[in-house]
Design an enzyme around this catalytic site. Structure first.
Site, PDB file in Angstrom:
ATOM      1  N   LYS A  77       1.025  -1.303   0.067  1.00 49.46           N
ATOM      2  CA  LYS A  77      -0.016  -0.086  -0.060  1.00 49.46           C
ATOM      3  C   LYS A  77       0.989   1.103  -0.033  1.00 49.46           C
ATOM      4  CE  LYS A  77      -4.399   1.191   0.624  1.00 49.46           C
ATOM      5  NZ  LYS A  77      -5.623   0.283  -0.034  1.00 49.46           N
ATOM      6  N   GLY A 177     -25.965   2.662   0.659  1.00 47.53           N
ATOM      7  CA  GLY A 177     -24.923   3.113  -0.051  1.00 47.53           C
ATOM      8  C   GLY A 177     -25.227   2.543  -1.752  1.00 47.53           C
ATOM      9  N   GLY A 179     -23.915   3.187  -4.456  1.00 47.18           N
ATOM     10  CA  GLY A 179     -22.931   3.746  -5.484  1.00 47.18           C
ATOM     11  C   GLY A 179     -22.500   2.698  -6.329  1.00 47.18           C
ATOM     12  N   VAL A 181     -20.343  -0.071  -5.865  1.00 47.97           N
ATOM     13  CA  VAL A 181     -20.878  -1.438  -5.449  1.00 47.97           C
ATOM     14  C   VAL A 181     -22.191  -1.782  -5.421  1.00 47.97           C
ATOM     15  CG1 VAL A 181     -20.343  -2.977  -3.523  1.00 47.97           C
ATOM     16  CG2 VAL A 181     -18.406  -1.455  -4.430  1.00 47.97           C
ATOM     17  N   GLY A 182     -22.849  -1.087  -4.455  1.00 47.76           N
ATOM     18  CA  GLY A 182     -24.530  -1.316  -4.380  1.00 47.76           C
ATOM     19  C   GLY A 182     -25.123  -1.368  -5.558  1.00 47.76           C
TER      20      GLY A 182
END
Ligand code: NAD
Length: 368
Positions: A77, A177, A179, A181-182
């Site tokens: 990361k 949510g 967005g 993904v949802g």
């Protein structure tokens, strides 16, 4: 022992690099946690306040997620310390400066994260020749456009049918949510006979127990309006989504939305974690006690990183979808079988599985 080694354990981190470039004023941190399974894949985050410790924890999360997904990649990361909302014209020199600084660190393959996107990945690729999450025009697979993570959640739920009373066909779905993904999770589940009974965003909830037309709600949301203004359902406040009676509850927004103080309001058979760490450890334990099956985030929402890996290995969109299906189905089976046999939470079984895979991969490496 110096402070630099205070995060070390049996898995890593293998490298912690702090970067400062006086010319561009770049300040950045790169943590490569473990590369026993292959070069690490992990996002470049732009954030004003990330510490080395947080970067190390995010890198470890990627080690476990990539190992759990069975990818030939370790975890890493990086963080550029800056304002993620800065103009793209200011972002580009910083991102390019970071890319140049890590050019020789070949066991880290950058991807997008908070504050970076496919355009930033195109700059990285242009600067040093390696990045994932690229625009389609230069060989990328647009994972949010094809719904890689929502598709993976649907596969995870299908696999969970063997371990619960859940039957997707005829089930009621609530999505927190609405967005990327949802929306895709709702779309894929409804294509399999489920009905969307509620969806929320930051401004409210749209509720209709008879079912909401998903395609039409997606089109409405894409005009920039809140889901609560959609006329095909009743408008409720944002928090009301948690009280909606359903069979599948999908958190796809923020961390820690399910906690000890609100989790008893949930009335569902299964929670499929689309967001990262949407439930506290206590909330997951309380749900298990009530017989609610929780599909842990780093198993169920791995569709995005699997897609990035397929892109890296020059695969196509359709290959990405079939690899997501194969890996997530197998993993959910393995995790839920172990959880049941060992009387553990699914998350505990998933962490055990991922750690064992990393340790096994480490055993194949030369020790000197
Ligand atoms: P997004 O920005 O496209 O959508 C998030 C949605 O959540 C927005 O509609 C926003 O209005 C809504 N939201 C925010 N706070 C809310 C709240 N308190 N209540 C209700 N709605 C709220 O983001 P996304 O890409 O869909 O990601 C959602 C989550 O899933 C994030 O936690 C992300 O880290 C995680 N995730 C995303 C992917 C991916 O492929 N995009 C992969 C793995 C995990």
């Amino acid at each position: 022992m110096t402070e630099a080694f205070c995060f070390s354990d049996e898995l890593g981190p293998e490298k912690i690099i702090e970067i400062y470039d006086p010319q561009s004023q770049l300040r950045a941190i790169l943590v490569i946690d473990n590369v026993a399974m292959g070069p690490s894949i992990g996002g470049i985050r732009i954030a004003p306040d990330v510490t080395v410790e947080e970067c190390a924890r995010l890198a470890r999360a990627m080690t476990l997620k990539n190992a759990a997904a069975g990818l030939a990649h370790g975890g890493g990361k990086s963080v550029i310390v800056a304002d993620p909302a800065m103009a793209m014209t200011e972002k580009e020199p910083l991102v390019r400066s970071f890319a140049n600084a890590i050019e020789d660190i070949g066991d880290y393959i950058p991807g997008p994260d908070m504050g970076t996107n496919e355009i930033a990945m195109a700059w990285v690729k242009d600067a040093i020749g390696r990045a994932t999450g690229l625009p389609r025009e230069i060989g990328g697979i647009p994972l949010d456009e094809i719904g890689a993570t929502g598709f993976g959640l649907t596969v995870a739920l299908e696999a969970a049918e063997d371990f619960s009373d859940l039957r997707i066909d005829g089930s009621r779905v609530a999505v927190q949510g609405f967005g990327s993904v949802g929306q895709h999770a709702a779309r894929f589940l409804c294509a399999k006979g489920a009905r969307l009974v509620a969806a929320s965003d930051t401004r409210g909830t749209c509720f209709n127990p008879d079912g909401i037309d998903v395609r039409s709600l997606i089109d409405f949301k894409q005009t920039g309006k809140p889901v609560s203004e959609y006329t095909g359902g009743e408008a409720l406040d944002c928090d009301a989504l948690i009280d909606v009676e359903c069979d599948i509850w999908i958190p796809a927004a923020r961390p820690d939305v399910l906690r000890a103080d609100n989790v008893d309001r949930l009335r569902t058979l299964v929670v499929a974690e689309g967001a990262n760490i949407p439930a506290t450890a206590e909330a997951e334990r309380l749900l298990a006690e009530r017989g609610v099956l929780v599909l842990p985030d780093f198993i169920a929402n791995a569709g995005g990183v699997i897609c990035a890996s397929v892109e890296w290995h020059n695969g196509t969109e359709s290959q990405a979808m079939s690899v997501i299906e194969e890996k997530i189905r197998a993993n959910v089976h393995e995790v839920l079988t172990a959880a049941r046999a060992q009387d553990k939470l699914p998350r505990e079984a998933a962490i055990d599985m991922a750690r064992a895979r990393v340790l096994q991969a480490m055993s194949f490496r030369k020790t000197n």
